[in-house]
Design a protein around this motif. Structure first.
Motif, PDB file in Angstrom:
ATOM      1  N   LEU A   1       0.835  -1.203   0.000  1.00  0.00           N
ATOM      2  CA  LEU A   1       0.000   0.000   0.000  1.00  0.00           C
ATOM      3  C   LEU A   1       0.869   1.253   0.000  1.00  0.00           C
ATOM      4  N   LYS A   2       1.948   1.208   0.740  1.00  0.00           N
ATOM      5  CA  LYS A   2       2.851   2.356   0.831  1.00  0.00           C
ATOM      6  C   LYS A   2       3.489   2.675  -0.517  1.00  0.00           C
ATOM      7  N   PHE A   3       4.046   1.660  -1.212  1.00  0.00           N
ATOM      8  CA  PHE A   3       4.707   2.024  -2.458  1.00  0.00           C
ATOM      9  C   PHE A   3       3.728   2.275  -3.585  1.00  0.00           C
ATOM     10  N   MET A   4       2.496   1.802  -3.492  1.00  0.00           N
ATOM     11  CA  MET A   4       1.484   2.184  -4.487  1.00  0.00           C
ATOM     12  C   MET A   4       1.160   3.676  -4.350  1.00  0.00           C
ATOM     13  N   GLU A   5       1.089   4.155  -3.114  1.00  0.00           N
ATOM     14  CA  GLU A   5       0.846   5.583  -2.910  1.00  0.00           C
ATOM     15  C   GLU A   5       2.032   6.410  -3.399  1.00  0.00           C
ATOM     16  N   GLN A   6       3.249   5.908  -3.217  1.00  0.00           N
ATOM     17  CA  GLN A   6       4.427   6.605  -3.746  1.00  0.00           C
ATOM     18  C   GLN A   6       4.371   6.652  -5.260  1.00  0.00           C
ATOM     19  N   LEU A   7       3.962   5.554  -5.878  1.00  0.00           N
ATOM     20  CA  LEU A   7       3.867   5.496  -7.331  1.00  0.00           C
ATOM     21  C   LEU A   7       2.799   6.453  -7.844  1.00  0.00           C
ATOM     22  N   ALA A   8       1.700   6.586  -7.139  1.00  0.00           N
ATOM     23  CA  ALA A   8       0.618   7.481  -7.553  1.00  0.00           C
ATOM     24  C   ALA A   8       1.052   8.941  -7.530  1.00  0.00           C
ATOM     25  N   GLY A   9       2.050   9.271  -6.730  1.00  0.00           N
ATOM     26  CA  GLY A   9       2.547  10.648  -6.694  1.00  0.00           C
ATOM     27  C   GLY A   9       1.636  11.560  -5.906  1.00  0.00           C
ATOM     28  N   ASP A  10       1.449  12.782  -6.407  1.00  0.00           N
ATOM     29  CA  ASP A  10       0.653  13.787  -5.711  1.00  0.00           C
ATOM     30  C   ASP A  10      -0.808  13.361  -5.676  1.00  0.00           C
ATOM     31  N   LEU A  11      -1.309  13.120  -4.487  1.00  0.00           N
ATOM     32  CA  LEU A  11      -2.696  12.680  -4.326  1.00  0.00           C
ATOM     33  C   LEU A  11      -3.627  13.822  -3.939  1.00  0.00           C
ATOM     34  N   GLY A  12      -3.109  15.026  -3.980  1.00  0.00           N
ATOM     35  CA  GLY A  12      -3.944  16.182  -3.669  1.00  0.00           C
ATOM     36  C   GLY A  12      -4.360  16.212  -2.208  1.00  0.00           C
ATOM     37  N   ARG A  13      -5.573  16.703  -1.962  1.00  0.00           N
ATOM     38  CA  ARG A  13      -6.053  16.871  -0.594  1.00  0.00           C
ATOM     39  C   ARG A  13      -6.308  15.546   0.108  1.00  0.00           C
ATOM     40  N   SER A  14      -6.648  14.500  -0.635  1.00  0.00           N
ATOM     41  CA  SER A  14      -6.974  13.225   0.009  1.00  0.00           C
ATOM     42  C   SER A  14      -5.746  12.584   0.649  1.00  0.00           C
ATOM     43  N   LYS A  15      -4.580  12.797   0.068  1.00  0.00           N
ATOM     44  CA  LYS A  15      -3.303  12.286   0.569  1.00  0.00           C
ATOM     45  C   LYS A  15      -3.237  10.764   0.669  1.00  0.00           C
ATOM     46  N   THR A  16      -4.215  10.061   0.115  1.00  0.00           N
ATOM     47  CA  THR A  16      -4.192   8.602   0.138  1.00  0.00           C
ATOM     48  C   THR A  16      -5.025   8.062  -1.014  1.00  0.00           C
ATOM     49  N   LEU A  17      -4.707   6.849  -1.449  1.00  0.00           N
ATOM     50  CA  LEU A  17      -5.526   6.182  -2.450  1.00  0.00           C
ATOM     51  C   LEU A  17      -6.728   5.555  -1.755  1.00  0.00           C
ATOM     52  N   SER A  18      -7.843   5.530  -2.425  1.00  0.00           N
ATOM     53  CA  SER A  18      -9.053   4.916  -1.889  1.00  0.00           C
ATOM     54  C   SER A  18      -9.267   3.595  -2.616  1.00  0.00           C
TER      55      SER A  18
END
Length: 170
Positions: free
Chosen positions: A125-142
């Protein structure tokens, strides 16, 4: 959708999605494929996680791949603020080591389902969020749960991130 250049941190995360297991050489590559809508995408998987990134500019080389070694070379030589642009990717394109898994079918077979228990490697989950880059205000993938095995699927800026759960007892 167009390819969004990846920064060095995102490339590092992408390298974690691409398998390092040389016993399965086809999984040590980033595939250039076509999704159901006909758009070119970059597909990376190691069998436990998968990332599908838009790459319309590479439609002329679909069916080709980029090796983990080529991406690793770029990563090692890149400065902290460098971004991996489409021209650099194009320079890395080569012939596939074999037939890439039918990744679309893997996603198609994942229908939303109720999950009573989920075991997942938090590093995925951590490196998927790193791969996604800037997540804006949500700061996380849903993520949503899919399929009998409860795969986690997130979408962000046209990209899809898939994390397979661990099997109980592992």
């Amino acid at each position: 959708m167009n390819y969004q250049p990846l920064n060095k941190r995102q490339v590092g995360a992408l390298l974690k999605v691409i398998s390092a297991d040389t016993a399965r050489p086809v999984l040590t590559e980033l595939a250039i494929a076509t999704d159901k809508s006909g758009q070119a995408v970059l597909v990376a998987t190691d069998g436990y996680v998968m990332a599908i990134l838009p790459a319309a500019e590479l439609s002329d080389v679909k069916g080709k791949t980029i090796t983990r070694d080529a991406l690793t070379r770029w990563y090692k030589l890149a400065a902290t603020r460098d971004t991996l642009k489409v021209d650099s990717l194009r320079d890395m394109v080569g012939e596939p080591a074999g037939v890439y898994p039918n990744w679309e079918q893997q996603i198609d077979n994942m229908h939303e389902a109720a999950v009573t228990q989920l075991l997942v490697n938090p590093d995925y989950l951590k490196f998927m969020e790193q791969l996604a880059g800037d997540l804006g205000r949500s700061k996380t993938l849903s993520y949503t749960f899919h399929g009998v095995y409860g795969a986690l699927v997130a979408e962000h800026n046209g990209a899809r991130y898939v994390v397979m759960p661990l099997k109980p007892g592992k």
